[in-house]
Structure formats: C-alpha cells, structure tokens
Design a protein around this motif. Structure first.
Motif, PDB file in Angstrom:
ATOM      1  N   ASP A 180       0.893  -1.175  -0.022  1.00  0.00           N
ATOM      2  CA  ASP A 180      -0.106  -0.157   0.078  1.00  0.00           C
ATOM      3  C   ASP A 180       0.922   1.142   0.161  1.00  0.00           C
ATOM      4  O   ASP A 180       1.745   1.580   1.008  1.00  0.00           O
ATOM      5  CB  ASP A 180      -0.904  -0.099   1.213  1.00  0.00           C
ATOM      6  N   LEU A 181       0.829   1.861  -1.050  1.00  0.00           N
ATOM      7  CA  LEU A 181       1.701   3.004  -1.178  1.00  0.00           C
ATOM      8  C   LEU A 181       0.912   4.423  -1.054  1.00  0.00           C
ATOM      9  O   LEU A 181      -0.267   4.573  -1.695  1.00  0.00           O
ATOM     10  CB  LEU A 181       2.308   3.070  -2.708  1.00  0.00           C
ATOM     11  N   ARG A 182       1.429   5.367  -0.140  1.00  0.00           N
ATOM     12  CA  ARG A 182       0.717   6.477   0.197  1.00  0.00           C
ATOM     13  C   ARG A 182       1.605   7.540   0.046  1.00  0.00           C
ATOM     14  O   ARG A 182       2.941   7.493  -0.311  1.00  0.00           O
ATOM     15  CB  ARG A 182       0.128   6.739   1.464  1.00  0.00           C
ATOM     16  N   TRP A 183       1.395   8.908  -0.011  1.00  0.00           N
ATOM     17  CA  TRP A 183       2.340  10.031  -0.342  1.00  0.00           C
ATOM     18  C   TRP A 183       3.432  10.059   0.547  1.00  0.00           C
ATOM     19  O   TRP A 183       4.545  10.587   0.291  1.00  0.00           O
ATOM     20  CB  TRP A 183       1.547  11.448  -0.445  1.00  0.00           C
ATOM     21  N   ASP A 184       3.334   9.764   1.824  1.00  0.00           N
ATOM     22  CA  ASP A 184       4.318   9.737   2.950  1.00  0.00           C
ATOM     23  C   ASP A 184       4.574   8.406   3.413  1.00  0.00           C
ATOM     24  O   ASP A 184       5.683   8.424   4.515  1.00  0.00           O
ATOM     25  CB  ASP A 184       4.080  10.670   3.871  1.00  0.00           C
TER      26      ASP A 184
END
Length: 109
Positions: free
Chosen positions: A65-69
């Motif tokens: 799961d890739l998020r902005w931070d």
C-alpha cells in the motif's frame, strides 16, 4: 509445532512469536505480518520496485500500500491458506534491509 498446508509449513503460535521478536518493525495482523515505512511518494515507488525485484527472485510477494508519505507491506503465505510460514519472516527481513538502503524510517503503529 508447524503443520503443513500445500508446500509450506504453517507456523504455530510459539514459532510466530519467536520469529516476530527477530523483526521488531513488524506487527502481527491476524494471519499476516505488517510493517510501514516513512518515505516520500517517489522514494516509495523506488523502494517498491526494489522489493518487487527480490520478491520475483524468491517467489514470495507482499501486499503493498503506497501513500504519499509512507509504504505499508503486509505478508502472508497465500499458498498455505493465507497463514504464516518461514517464508513470510524471510521476506520481512529482506524488506527491512531494502527499506534501510532507501533510508525509509520504520513507522511505529
């Protein structure tokens, strides 16, 4: 004592606890283990590509799961009925090393 399902030996509760002690950035989430790392989006993409290259070589894959931070990895052995095996803890250790090489900071959750 481990039981076998498919080609993988499923770990028992005591074995899981012992292996979790060896990967302190990781937490148990049911029949999976999970860890998150603070890293900006584009650095996270590079981290994921590096992890994916290793996963392809060892034929074991995380849910990512890739998020902005940050990036979160969740690992379980799908071929063992979505249960924990030694392969999961091996992958967790590999991900920890790759994350450190990318200067990603473990997130305490």
């Amino acid at each position: 004592m481990a039981e076998t399902e498919g080609d993988a030996a499923v770990l028992g509760e005591a074995e899981i606890a012992a292996h979790l002690a060896d990967v302190p950035n990781w937490r148990r989430a049911g029949d999976s283990i999970t860890a998150a790392y603070r890293i900006r989006y584009h650095g996270g993409v590079a981290l994921i590509v590096h992890v994916a290259d290793v996963e392809r070589l060892i034929s074991h894959h995380a849910d990512i799961d890739l998020r902005w931070d940050h990036v979160r990895f969740t690992v379980t052995t799908h071929d063992a009925g979505h249960r924990l095996t030694l392969a999961d803890f091996d992958l967790a250790r590999r991900i920890d090393k790759i994350a450190a090489a990318h200067e990603a900071e473990p997130l305490a959750e």
